[in-house]
Design an enzyme around this catalytic site. Structure first.
Site, PDB file in Angstrom:
ATOM      1  N   GLY A 166     -14.066  15.704 -80.770  1.00 37.03           N
ATOM      2  CA  GLY A 166     -13.934  14.406 -81.447  1.00 37.03           C
ATOM      3  C   GLY A 166     -12.545  13.896 -82.002  1.00 37.03           C
ATOM      4  O   GLY A 166     -12.368  12.931 -82.527  1.00 37.03           O
ATOM      5  N   ASP A 199     -14.567   2.055 -82.987  1.00 37.45           N
ATOM      6  CA  ASP A 199     -15.476   3.209 -83.006  1.00 37.45           C
ATOM      7  C   ASP A 199     -15.651   3.591 -81.469  1.00 37.45           C
ATOM      8  O   ASP A 199     -15.318   4.734 -80.790  1.00 37.45           O
ATOM      9  CB  ASP A 199     -16.957   3.419 -83.634  1.00 37.45           C
ATOM     10  CG  ASP A 199     -16.590   3.385 -85.067  1.00 37.45           C
ATOM     11  OD1 ASP A 199     -15.368   4.059 -85.601  1.00 37.45           O
ATOM     12  OD2 ASP A 199     -17.517   3.009 -85.736  1.00 37.45           O
ATOM     13  N   LYS A 240     -20.468  -1.056 -92.868  1.00 44.80           N
ATOM     14  CA  LYS A 240     -20.124  -1.680 -91.605  1.00 44.80           C
ATOM     15  C   LYS A 240     -20.903  -2.862 -91.169  1.00 44.80           C
ATOM     16  O   LYS A 240     -20.378  -3.781 -90.212  1.00 44.80           O
ATOM     17  CB  LYS A 240     -20.267  -0.619 -90.412  1.00 44.80           C
ATOM     18  CG  LYS A 240     -19.060   0.438 -90.572  1.00 44.80           C
ATOM     19  CD  LYS A 240     -19.341   1.483 -89.436  1.00 44.80           C
ATOM     20  CE  LYS A 240     -18.335   2.836 -89.711  1.00 44.80           C
ATOM     21  NZ  LYS A 240     -18.361   3.649 -88.652  1.00 44.80           N
TER      22      LYS A 240
END
Length: 282
Positions: free
Chosen positions: A248, A106, A70
């Site tokens: 989540g 995200d 990332k």
């Protein structure tokens, strides 16, 4: 006339065997009758440059990045979104006209899931457990969406202070680092509490963050980034204290939905994607 060449998307990571994103994206492609494929590809750290070249060579629509790529992917990209630039990490690449654009979905996925549950971040006090990649993305997006103050609770002083300082310098939110001690108390003025660590992720389903759960109140909204299992011990313990809880699953689905739209230009079938993810972990 039939077209036998599918448009390609996918994920690069190491390890990547346990990444369920392909199931979600493939279900969405099918629902929208799009000739797209999502490839789950193991890419070693030393091969990332070659892998990003292959994205161009194969004319891929885009790619997801998971650990450990990332941050290391940044030098290979032509442009970053404002959020990705602040976060300093990218989990999604969109390729268009030979250019590679880096985004971080995200935190955006988390914020969308939170808002869909009826919550707002405007002028709220947020407390985040952890200071890793997920925590960083979520903290930045919470700040950009109006949070008044963000507490960062982390055991590594360096990482915790660095994230709090980033929020202070780059956004309009105030931030403070709190050293994570045993049986850590949650600040009483917390509106939204988020576990952004991997504690409780399968197979370690009996683990939960080391906090004083009696300091969680019914006035708090408590969220977990863990999606397998969805109902973590952390969330169950918070619910026992009367707090509203958010799993989540919503974050993962909304993140995948954002990726889908960025690559295809088509509105994502969120319900289909959510059903596909739930079936995967039944």
């Amino acid at each position: 006339m039939k077209n036998y060449r599918a448009e390609l998307t996918g994920v690069f990571g190491d390890p990547v065997d346990d990444n369920p994103t392909g199931v979600v994206e493939e279900a969405a492609f099918a629902a929208k009758n799009l000739n797209y494929r999502y490839l789950t590809i193991k890419v070693l750290p030393e091969d990332l440059g070659k892998a990003m070249d292959s994205v161009k060579i194969f004319g891929m629509k885009g790619i997801n990045l998971t650990m450990p790529h990332k941050i290391k992917v940044l030098p290979y990209l032509d442009e970053l979104s404002p959020a990705a630039e602040i976060i300093g990490a990218v989990n999604t690449v969109i390729q268009k006209e030979g250019k590679q654009f880096g985004e971080n979905t995200d935190g955006k996925g988390f914020v969308t899931a939170l808002k869909n549950s009826g919550e707002t971040l405007d002028k709220k006090n947020v407390t985040i457990l952890g200071a890793g990649g997920a925590a960083r993305a979520i903290a930045v997006e919470c700040a950009l969406n109006g949070a008044a103050h963000i507490n960062i609770i982390n055991r590594s002083i360096e990482k915790g202070e660095k994230l709090a300082s980033l929020i202070q310098m780059k956004t309009d939110s105030s931030a403070k680092y709190l050293n994570w001690k045993n049986n850590m108390e949650i600040p009483s003025d917390t509106d939204i509490l988020i576990n952004a660590t991997s504690i409780g992720f399968s197979p370690n389903v009996t683990d939960k963050p080391d906090i004083d759960y009696t300091t969680i109140t019914p006035e708090m909204c408590v969220c977990d980034v863990i999606f397998n299992p969805a109902e973590t011990i952390f969330l169950k313990s918070a619910a026992e204290n009367g707090a509203k809880t958010i799993t989540g699953l919503g974050m993962l689905v909304q993140q995948a939905a954002l990726n889908f739209t960025l690559w295809t230009g088509v509105e994502a079938p969120v319900d289909v994607m959510e059903d596909a993810l739930k079936k995967e972990f039944e």
